[in-house]
Design a protein around this motif. Structure first.
Motif, PDB file in Angstrom:
ATOM      1  N   LEU A  26      46.616  42.078  25.197  1.00 29.32           N
ATOM      2  CA  LEU A  26      46.894  43.192  24.715  1.00 29.32           C
ATOM      3  C   LEU A  26      48.727  43.403  25.385  1.00 29.32           C
ATOM      4  O   LEU A  26      48.418  42.837  27.085  1.00 29.32           O
ATOM      5  N   CYS A  27      49.059  44.555  25.481  1.00 33.92           N
ATOM      6  CA  CYS A  27      50.895  44.550  26.001  1.00 33.92           C
ATOM      7  C   CYS A  27      50.569  46.390  25.318  1.00 33.92           C
ATOM      8  O   CYS A  27      51.277  46.570  24.337  1.00 33.92           O
ATOM      9  N   THR A  32      51.530  43.464  30.578  1.00 27.33           N
ATOM     10  CA  THR A  32      50.273  42.341  29.500  1.00 27.33           C
ATOM     11  C   THR A  32      48.999  41.871  30.214  1.00 27.33           C
ATOM     12  O   THR A  32      48.957  41.465  31.641  1.00 27.33           O
ATOM     13  N   LEU A  33      48.152  41.505  29.416  1.00 27.66           N
ATOM     14  CA  LEU A  33      46.632  41.741  30.100  1.00 27.66           C
ATOM     15  C   LEU A  33      46.217  39.758  28.694  1.00 27.66           C
ATOM     16  O   LEU A  33      46.711  40.559  27.592  1.00 27.66           O
ATOM     17  N   PHE A  38      41.670  40.551  30.509  1.00 28.01           N
ATOM     18  CA  PHE A  38      40.656  41.676  29.334  1.00 28.01           C
ATOM     19  C   PHE A  38      39.849  41.937  29.898  1.00 28.01           C
ATOM     20  O   PHE A  38      39.562  42.417  29.936  1.00 28.01           O
ATOM     21  N   LEU A  39      39.009  40.619  29.988  1.00 31.19           N
ATOM     22  CA  LEU A  39      37.697  40.653  29.448  1.00 31.19           C
ATOM     23  C   LEU A  39      37.302  40.797  31.182  1.00 31.19           C
ATOM     24  O   LEU A  39      36.523  41.820  31.288  1.00 31.19           O
ATOM     25  N   ALA A  40      38.079  40.181  32.234  1.00 30.15           N
ATOM     26  CA  ALA A  40      37.613  40.907  33.542  1.00 30.15           C
ATOM     27  C   ALA A  40      37.931  42.329  33.758  1.00 30.15           C
ATOM     28  O   ALA A  40      36.572  42.819  34.783  1.00 30.15           O
ATOM     29  N   ARG A  41      38.670  42.817  33.168  1.00 32.97           N
ATOM     30  CA  ARG A  41      38.825  43.730  34.139  1.00 32.97           C
ATOM     31  C   ARG A  41      37.688  44.744  33.007  1.00 32.97           C
ATOM     32  O   ARG A  41      37.400  45.847  33.642  1.00 32.97           O
ATOM     33  N   THR A  42      37.541  44.653  32.102  1.00 32.48           N
ATOM     34  CA  THR A  42      36.279  45.208  31.271  1.00 32.48           C
ATOM     35  C   THR A  42      34.960  45.023  31.721  1.00 32.48           C
ATOM     36  O   THR A  42      34.120  45.891  32.210  1.00 32.48           O
ATOM     37  N   VAL A  43      34.650  43.684  32.035  1.00 30.80           N
ATOM     38  CA  VAL A  43      33.123  43.529  33.007  1.00 30.80           C
ATOM     39  C   VAL A  43      33.457  44.114  33.934  1.00 30.80           C
ATOM     40  O   VAL A  43      32.578  44.852  35.112  1.00 30.80           O
ATOM     41  N   ALA A  68      43.001  53.106  28.710  1.00 28.39           N
ATOM     42  CA  ALA A  68      41.899  53.951  28.221  1.00 28.39           C
ATOM     43  C   ALA A  68      41.694  52.409  27.145  1.00 28.39           C
ATOM     44  O   ALA A  68      40.557  52.672  27.085  1.00 28.39           O
ATOM     45  N   LEU A  69      41.956  51.865  26.675  1.00 30.82           N
ATOM     46  CA  LEU A  69      41.196  50.885  25.963  1.00 30.82           C
ATOM     47  C   LEU A  69      40.474  49.798  26.895  1.00 30.82           C
ATOM     48  O   LEU A  69      39.029  49.276  26.055  1.00 30.82           O
ATOM     49  N   VAL A  70      40.534  49.090  28.173  1.00 30.95           N
ATOM     50  CA  VAL A  70      39.519  48.810  28.563  1.00 30.95           C
ATOM     51  C   VAL A  70      38.329  49.620  29.354  1.00 30.95           C
ATOM     52  O   VAL A  70      37.314  48.750  29.135  1.00 30.95           O
TER      53      VAL A  70
END
Length: 500
Positions: A26-27, A32-33, A38-43, A68-70
């Motif tokens: 994602l950017c 940029t992730l 991205f998974l780490a931020r989501t968890v 927002a998406l995270v």
């Protein structure tokens, strides 16, 4: 090939992080992730929700798309129902939403949601290290459970809040991937805010399917074009207005997008007059126009060989009927209400009502009118809410707008019926020019008379230099109508003061 979507939105992120690891997920133009990040931020966001004891209903501010998406993914995976609201809409309707929906968790629910540093025992796999901290579920995330509340665009009036289940979106992802032949090599660009359901769907399609997503924080055509070039974007999910402005920006800057091969287009009809500009911008791209609504998801799409002017045939697994005012099914060629049955439908409205939206068993109609021809092609006439009754004739604003847009130099058009004692409604057109001088109103009327019945020809034309848009990139019809009424009142006032 992409991995097939699961039954839970964002449930496949762990697998994508293992497979794609350090590649870009994602950017947003600033940050940029990778998939691991991205998974780490989501968890981490899931853990924060658990630690703060956040309620099941969770608001996510659409103003910062990456954050927002995270948070949306975290909410979906944790069994919560995520309300995605554009900041403008939340400012206007936030109190009403809280009153009607109950407790709404907000930014405070994500206190300390930064990913924990990796320790020496986390191993080389960032995805595994992140997943170890996943909290126990407080709420259930199931295929038929709700996960998302969105607001209708408000392009025709007061927004309503609608609710969707996990399965309605995961099946929509699968439908989109198959119908438009999107595969694991594709890179998706979304050029607008995720407060609009089309943009949010495009973003979540990419993330759920393991495709790189580039998203714009604001719609700035030239900046977006350069980012698409740099990212090698191959799929664009946009409204016709956005595509039109991007094509014009590319022409003025001499920008080409050779990697773009799919344009997914919804929200209004794409104009044939713009196809040359589009072909110069992205000569290898196919335009996939599809028809659907926030309430129904996909309904139909145009394929090669479908007649111009139609919106194609229904998607696989979607049934369409045309019914009269008495509820009876109409024959081919007859115009009536469009009814849809599929597994992609919304659960219902959770704030506000829409009289034009009706249910009949597994069927839904949102008030759109149209017909089916003998070959199964769907033809749109317009929306009941935009019907104008003038001189005893029912007129769809969309029909007049389509005629105006065929006039050279007109970029945008919107048609309204103003109160008129003689006719019931007097038709007035709002117009934005894309180039050239103001056209002669008489020439415009002659043009309309060549394409429309006399009663449908606008009685007045109002020209706009700035064209109001909703946050989702559609024409802001209430704002345009308000400006027209203001001008008409001012004109009448001047006429009464001016001697004949």
């Amino acid at each position: 090939m992409t991995e097939p979507p699961g039954d839970i939105v964002c449930g496949s992120l762990d697998a994508h992080a293992v497979r794609a690891g350090g590649s870009v997920a994602l950017c947003d133009g600033r940050e940029t992730l990778t998939w691991q990040e991205f998974l780490a931020r989501t968890v981490a966001a899931e853990t924060a929700l658990s630690q703060t004891g956040a309620s099941r209903l969770l608001r996510v501010d659409a103003g910062d798309p990456l954050t927002a998406l995270v948070r949306l993914c975290a909410g979906a995976r944790s069994g919560r129902i995520v309300l995605v609201a554009d900041p403008v809409h939340w400012q206007r309707y936030g109190e009403r939403l809280r009153t009607e929906l109950g407790p709404v968790a907000d930014d405070e629910a994500f206190a300390n949601d930064d990913p924990a540093p990796r320790g020496p025992d986390d191993g080389d796999d960032g995805a595994t290290g992140a997943a170890k901290g996943k909290p126990a579920a407080r709420f259930r995330a199931g295929p038929l459970e709700p996960f998302y509340i969105g607001l209708t665009s408000g392009s025709t009036g007061m927004p309503k809040a609608f609710q969707r289940s996990h399965r309605s979106w995961t099946l929509s992802f699968r439908t989109c991937l198959e119908a438009f032949r999107i595969d694991g090599t594709d890179r998706v660009f979304v050029p607008g805010g995720i407060g609009h359901s089309l943009h949010l769907f495009g973003a979540m399609l990419a993330l759920d399917s393991g495709l790189r997503l580039d998203i714009a924080r604001r719609f700035q055509p030239k900046a977006i074009l350069r980012r698409m070039q740099a990212a090698g974007s191959s799929v664009l999910v946009a409204t016709p207005t956005q595509l039109q402005l991007l094509a014009r920006g590319a022409a003025s800057e001499g920008i080409r997008l050779p990697d773009l091969r799919r344009v997914l287009l919804s929200g209004a009809k794409w104009r044939n007059s713009e196809r040359d500009l589009l072909a110069r911008m992205c000569p290898g791209a196919e335009v996939h126009e599809f028809y659907g609504t926030s309430e129904t998801s996909f309904i139909s799409h145009r394929r090669a060989g479908d007649p111009p002017g139609s919106v194609g045939r229904p998607f696989e697994g979607v049934e369409v009927e045309i019914r009269g005012d008495d509820g009876e099914r109409l024959a081919a060629g007859e115009t009536g209400d469009i009814w849809v049955r599929s597994r992609l439908l919304f659960d219902g409205y959770v704030m506000g009502t829409e009289p034009m939206t009706r249910r009949d068993g597994g069927w839904v109609s949102v008030g759109d009118r149209g017909s089916l021809d003998g070959e199964g092609h769907l033809w749109l006439a317009g929306r009941k809410g935009r019907m104008i009754v003038t001189s005893g004739i029912n007129v769809f604003a969309e029909e007049i707008e389509a005629a105006l847009l065929q006039y050279p130099g007109i970029g945008q058009a919107a048609v309204f019926g103003l109160d008129d004692r003689l006719r019931g409604a007097r038709i007035v057109a709002a117009i934005q020019l894309c180039d050239g001088a103001l056209p002669d109103p008489q020439a415009l009327r002659r043009h309309c008379l060549d394409l429309l019945e006399p009663a449908k020809v606008p009685r007045a034309f109002q020209f706009f230099s700035d064209w109001p848009l909703t946050p989702g990139g559609k024409s802001d019809l209430p704002a345009i109508a308000g400006e027209i009424e203001h001008r008409e009142v001012a004109h009448d006032s001047v006429s009464r003061r001016t001697p004949a």
